[in-house]
Motif scaffolding. Structure first.
Motif, mmCIF file in Angstrom:
data_model
loop_
_atom_site.group_PDB
_atom_site.id
_atom_site.type_symbol
_atom_site.label_atom_id
_atom_site.label_comp_id
_atom_site.label_asym_id
_atom_site.label_seq_id
_atom_site.Cartn_x
_atom_site.Cartn_y
_atom_site.Cartn_z
ATOM 1 N N PRO A 82 46.538 -8.246 103.604
ATOM 2 C CA PRO A 82 45.716 -7.482 104.518
ATOM 3 C C PRO A 82 44.450 -6.991 103.828
ATOM 4 N N PHE A 83 43.300 -7.171 104.504
ATOM 5 C CA PHE A 83 41.999 -6.691 104.038
ATOM 6 C C PHE A 83 41.566 -7.338 102.721
ATOM 7 N N SER A 84 42.129 -8.481 102.345
ATOM 8 C CA SER A 84 41.728 -9.156 101.121
ATOM 9 C C SER A 84 40.440 -9.931 101.360
ATOM 10 N N VAL A 85 39.807 -10.329 100.253
ATOM 11 C CA VAL A 85 38.598 -11.143 100.348
ATOM 12 C C VAL A 85 38.907 -12.462 101.041
ATOM 13 N N VAL A 86 40.073 -13.042 100.737
ATOM 14 C CA VAL A 86 40.454 -14.311 101.363
ATOM 15 C C VAL A 86 40.575 -14.161 102.868
ATOM 16 N N LEU A 87 41.182 -13.068 103.308
ATOM 17 C CA LEU A 87 41.344 -12.852 104.741
ATOM 18 C C LEU A 87 39.994 -12.723 105.425
ATOM 19 N N VAL A 88 39.099 -11.943 104.833
ATOM 20 C CA VAL A 88 37.767 -11.772 105.418
ATOM 21 C C VAL A 88 37.032 -13.102 105.496
ATOM 22 N N ALA A 89 37.090 -13.879 104.413
ATOM 23 C CA ALA A 89 36.431 -15.186 104.402
ATOM 24 C C ALA A 89 37.077 -16.132 105.413
ATOM 25 N N ASP A 90 38.394 -16.089 105.509
ATOM 26 C CA ASP A 90 39.122 -16.930 106.448
ATOM 27 C C ASP A 90 38.711 -16.605 107.882
ATOM 28 N N LEU A 91 38.641 -15.315 108.211
ATOM 29 C CA LEU A 91 38.247 -14.903 109.553
ATOM 30 C C LEU A 91 36.794 -15.262 109.833
ATOM 31 N N ALA A 92 35.955 -15.206 108.798
ATOM 32 C CA ALA A 92 34.564 -15.631 108.978
ATOM 33 C C ALA A 92 34.503 -17.108 109.352
ATOM 34 N N GLY A 93 35.323 -17.925 108.679
ATOM 35 C CA GLY A 93 35.384 -19.339 109.033
ATOM 36 C C GLY A 93 35.886 -19.549 110.454
ATOM 37 N N VAL A 94 36.866 -18.754 110.869
ATOM 38 C CA VAL A 94 37.377 -18.827 112.242
ATOM 39 C C VAL A 94 36.261 -18.536 113.237
ATOM 40 N N VAL A 95 35.483 -17.502 112.972
ATOM 41 C CA VAL A 95 34.392 -17.124 113.872
ATOM 42 C C VAL A 95 33.367 -18.249 113.978
ATOM 43 N N VAL A 96 33.006 -18.839 112.840
ATOM 44 C CA VAL A 96 32.004 -19.912 112.838
ATOM 45 C C VAL A 96 32.488 -21.113 113.641
ATOM 46 N N PHE A 97 33.713 -21.553 113.393
ATOM 47 C CA PHE A 97 34.221 -22.714 114.101
ATOM 48 C C PHE A 97 34.459 -22.420 115.581
ATOM 49 N N ALA A 98 34.893 -21.203 115.901
ATOM 50 C CA ALA A 98 35.073 -20.837 117.299
ATOM 51 C C ALA A 98 33.738 -20.862 118.035
ATOM 52 N N ALA A 99 32.690 -20.369 117.384
ATOM 53 C CA ALA A 99 31.364 -20.389 117.987
ATOM 54 C C ALA A 99 30.887 -21.826 118.200
ATOM 55 N N SER A 100 31.178 -22.696 117.247
ATOM 56 C CA SER A 100 30.818 -24.104 117.380
ATOM 57 C C SER A 100 31.521 -24.735 118.575
ATOM 58 N N GLY A 101 32.815 -24.479 118.687
ATOM 59 C CA GLY A 101 33.565 -25.032 119.809
ATOM 60 C C GLY A 101 33.112 -24.457 121.133
ATOM 61 N N ALA A 102 32.855 -23.156 121.168
ATOM 62 C CA ALA A 102 32.405 -22.525 122.402
ATOM 63 C C ALA A 102 31.050 -23.066 122.832
ATOM 64 N N SER A 103 30.177 -23.321 121.866
ATOM 65 C CA SER A 103 28.864 -23.873 122.188
ATOM 66 C C SER A 103 28.987 -25.240 122.848
ATOM 67 N N ALA A 104 29.896 -26.067 122.331
ATOM 68 C CA ALA A 104 30.116 -27.382 122.942
ATOM 69 C C ALA A 104 30.669 -27.243 124.353
ATOM 70 N N ALA A 105 31.562 -26.276 124.555
ATOM 71 C CA ALA A 105 32.142 -26.057 125.880
ATOM 72 C C ALA A 105 31.096 -25.544 126.869
ATOM 73 N N VAL A 106 30.212 -24.662 126.406
ATOM 74 C CA VAL A 106 29.138 -24.167 127.272
ATOM 75 C C VAL A 106 28.222 -25.316 127.687
ATOM 76 N N ALA A 107 27.920 -26.209 126.737
ATOM 77 C CA ALA A 107 27.061 -27.355 127.053
ATOM 78 C C ALA A 107 27.694 -28.237 128.121
ATOM 79 N N ARG A 108 29.022 -28.252 128.171
ATOM 80 C CA ARG A 108 29.747 -29.008 129.192
ATOM 81 C C ARG A 108 29.990 -28.194 130.460
ATOM 82 N N ARG A 109 29.462 -26.971 130.492
ATOM 83 C CA ARG A 109 29.554 -26.076 131.649
ATOM 84 C C ARG A 109 31.004 -25.711 131.987
ATOM 85 N N PHE A 110 31.820 -25.461 130.966
ATOM 86 C CA PHE A 110 33.163 -24.939 131.184
ATOM 87 C C PHE A 110 33.055 -23.486 131.641
#
Length: 209
Positions: free
Chosen positions: A6-34
């Motif tokens: 909990p609250f480790s550097v790895v966790l923070v970095a891991d969640l940052a990666g989750v946010v980046v990839f989620a934003a990438s996926g959401a952007s593709a979905a928005v472009a498809r008008r989901f």
């Protein structure tokens, strides 16, 4: 073994990666008008699909998608943010590519080390490391009816494979540091190769038509 506390550097970095990839996926979905639900689903599977598949394959069950609420929550929040602010987000295309490269590097390096920690052979650890990095994007592309990016451009999977191999090769030399140096080195290779491929438009050879 790389542990996520909990609250480790790895966790923070891991969640940052989750946010980046989620934003990438959401952007593709928005472009498809989901709709909003579809955007959120694509964001979650892009961010967590590769890691969940890896965890099931190596026996680390239940995967983080189901066992740690912070991961899906971060992905959903990022996807909803893109849903509402996608015009501004789309103007940050180059920055998103850099962040995506960072997420690919992080997930590949940590996925490879997790495979080794669960007793996989070096080859198998490389496979699950690459899967961690590119699996979510493959699911995103299939659900949005695109040819998966790893099959068509930008040295995406090649960058991940190069970093995974380096992380595996360097691990025996890095026992005194808990595999941090080898993971960092592998991640840096992924990041560097990916950025160079974007800058110079590298691609694997294609057949002549």
């Amino acid at each position: 073994m790389l542990e996520v506390e909990p609250f480790s550097v790895v966790l923070v970095a891991d969640l940052a990666g989750v946010v980046v990839f989620a934003a990438s996926g959401a952007s593709a979905a928005v472009a498809r008008r989901f709709d909003m639900f579809g955007v959120a689903v694509i964001g979650v599977v892009t961010a967590l699909g590769g890691g969940a598949t890896r965890d099931v394959l190596i026996g680390a069950v239940p995967p983080l998608l189901l066992s740690d609420w912070r991961y899906p929550l971060a992905a959903v929040l990022a996807a909803v943010f893109v849903f509402y602010f996608h015009p501004a987000f789309s103007r940050l295309f180059r920055a998103v590519l850099v962040l995506d490269a960072a997420g690919l590097a992080l997930f590949t390096a940590l996925g490879t080390q997790k495979g080794l920690a669960y007793g996989l052979s070096p080859w198998a650890a490389c496979v699950v490391g690459v899967l961690s990095g590119v699996g979510g994007g493959m699911i995103r592309d299939l659900l949005t009816q695109e040819i998966p990016v790893i099959l068509r451009e930008d040295f995406y999977a090649v960058a991940a494979l190069a970093g995974a191999v380096l992380a595996v090769v360097a691990t025996p030399l890095d026992s005194s540091h808990g595999q941090w140096v080898s993971a960092l080195g592998g991640g840096c290779v992924v990041f560097a190769v990916r950025l160079l491929a974007i800058k110079f438009r590298w691609s694997a050879p294609k057949p002549r038509i």
